[in-house]
Design a protein around this motif. Structure first.
Motif, mmCIF file in Angstrom:
data_model
loop_
_atom_site.group_PDB
_atom_site.id
_atom_site.type_symbol
_atom_site.label_atom_id
_atom_site.label_comp_id
_atom_site.label_asym_id
_atom_site.label_seq_id
_atom_site.Cartn_x
_atom_site.Cartn_y
_atom_site.Cartn_z
ATOM 1 N N UNK A 192 0.839 -1.189 0.000
ATOM 2 C CA UNK A 192 0.000 0.000 0.000
ATOM 3 C C UNK A 192 0.880 1.247 0.000
ATOM 4 N N UNK A 193 0.757 2.064 -1.034
ATOM 5 C CA UNK A 193 1.450 3.350 -1.102
ATOM 6 C C UNK A 193 0.460 4.491 -0.882
ATOM 7 N N UNK A 194 -0.627 4.494 -1.665
ATOM 8 C CA UNK A 194 -1.713 5.445 -1.473
ATOM 9 C C UNK A 194 -3.020 4.726 -1.748
ATOM 10 N N UNK A 195 -4.077 5.162 -1.067
ATOM 11 C CA UNK A 195 -5.396 4.587 -1.330
ATOM 12 C C UNK A 195 -6.439 5.691 -1.148
ATOM 13 N N UNK A 196 -7.387 5.814 -2.102
ATOM 14 C CA UNK A 196 -8.375 6.899 -2.000
ATOM 15 C C UNK A 196 -9.285 6.802 -0.787
ATOM 16 N N UNK A 197 -9.438 5.604 -0.212
ATOM 17 C CA UNK A 197 -10.295 5.457 0.958
ATOM 18 C C UNK A 197 -9.813 6.354 2.092
ATOM 19 N N UNK A 201 -12.798 8.545 -0.045
ATOM 20 C CA UNK A 201 -13.464 8.044 -1.253
ATOM 21 C C UNK A 201 -13.867 6.593 -1.027
ATOM 22 N N UNK A 202 -15.149 6.285 -1.210
ATOM 23 C CA UNK A 202 -15.644 4.937 -1.002
ATOM 24 C C UNK A 202 -15.275 4.029 -2.169
ATOM 25 N N UNK A 203 -15.452 2.707 -1.957
ATOM 26 C CA UNK A 203 -15.230 1.732 -3.027
ATOM 27 C C UNK A 203 -16.166 2.021 -4.192
ATOM 28 N N UNK A 204 -15.658 1.836 -5.411
ATOM 29 C CA UNK A 204 -16.403 2.220 -6.600
ATOM 30 C C UNK A 204 -16.508 1.069 -7.595
#
Length: 209
Positions: A192-197, A201-204
């Motif tokens: 994991x480097x970056x994650x929108x959550x 930001x929710x799962x899309x």
């Protein structure tokens, strides 16, 4: 020839010699490799892409006309894109069994989670034993192993004793137990480097499911 043309010709010749040497080295490496072996493959780590990669391999199997199967240990009734595609268009080649009931924080019932995991594992064992099913994906089984719903040593012992020699089994989910990592032929850890959550930001659809 101009000086630039001479330089280009020399660079081309050096590149050709370098690539020829690399090809010879690669050929030597490949000389003692076996053509076929069924693999135990583990996708783990905190990063995104574990299940996505496994479903990519399932689509490769479908493209080659190879019977395959998926057992999902968490995503029970979720309406996922991969489930729609495989059941709607490739059901003749890929069996799809959604055996989970959601994340453990959704059910909040350990006995129910254990029962669901055990049902999924029984289904997985039957599919893995079938020599005609060339790949079985056990999606998010590592979550069941992490929480103790299934025993890692039992899963490893079964794979060693009963998996047909030319068939593949892919096990996904973060926190794969050490016994499984040790037994696997191929292990990939998603970092994991970056994650929108983390940015709200929710799962899309199309990205996570």
């Amino acid at each position: 020839m101009t000086a630039d043309a001479d330089a280009d010709a020399d660079a081309d010749a050096r590149h050709a010699r370098k690539m020829a040497a690399r090809k010879a080295a690669q050929d030597r490496k490949m000389a003692d490799k076996t053509d076929r072996q069924g693999l135990v493959i583990v996708h783990t780590g905190a990063g995104k892409g574990k299940s996505s990669s496994a479903f990519g391999m399932i689509l490769r199997c479908v493209a080659h006309g190879m019977p395959c199967a998926v057992v999902q240990f968490v995503k029970g009734a979720w309406d996922t894109g991969e489930r729609r595609l495989l059941t709607g268009h490739f059901g003749d080649l890929c069996q799809f069994h959604a055996m989970g009931e959601g994340f453990t924080w959704d059910t909040q019932d350990r006995a129910r989670d254990i029962a669901a995991a055990e049902r999924g594992w029984r289904m997985a064992q039957a599919l893995i034993r079938d020599p005609d099913i060339r790949m079985v994906v056990l999606d998010e089984i590592n979550i069941a192993l992490r929480y103790g719903y299934l025993e890692a040593d039992e899963v490893v012992a079964f794979l060693r004793a009963e998996k047909p020699p030319l068939n593949h089994v892919v096990l996904t989910g973060r926190n794969a137990p050490e016994a499984l990592i040790e037994a696997a032929d191929l292990v990939t850890e998603m970092t994991l480097v970056k994650h929108p959550f983390r940015a709200g930001v929710k799962a899309q659809p199309g990205v996570e499911f």
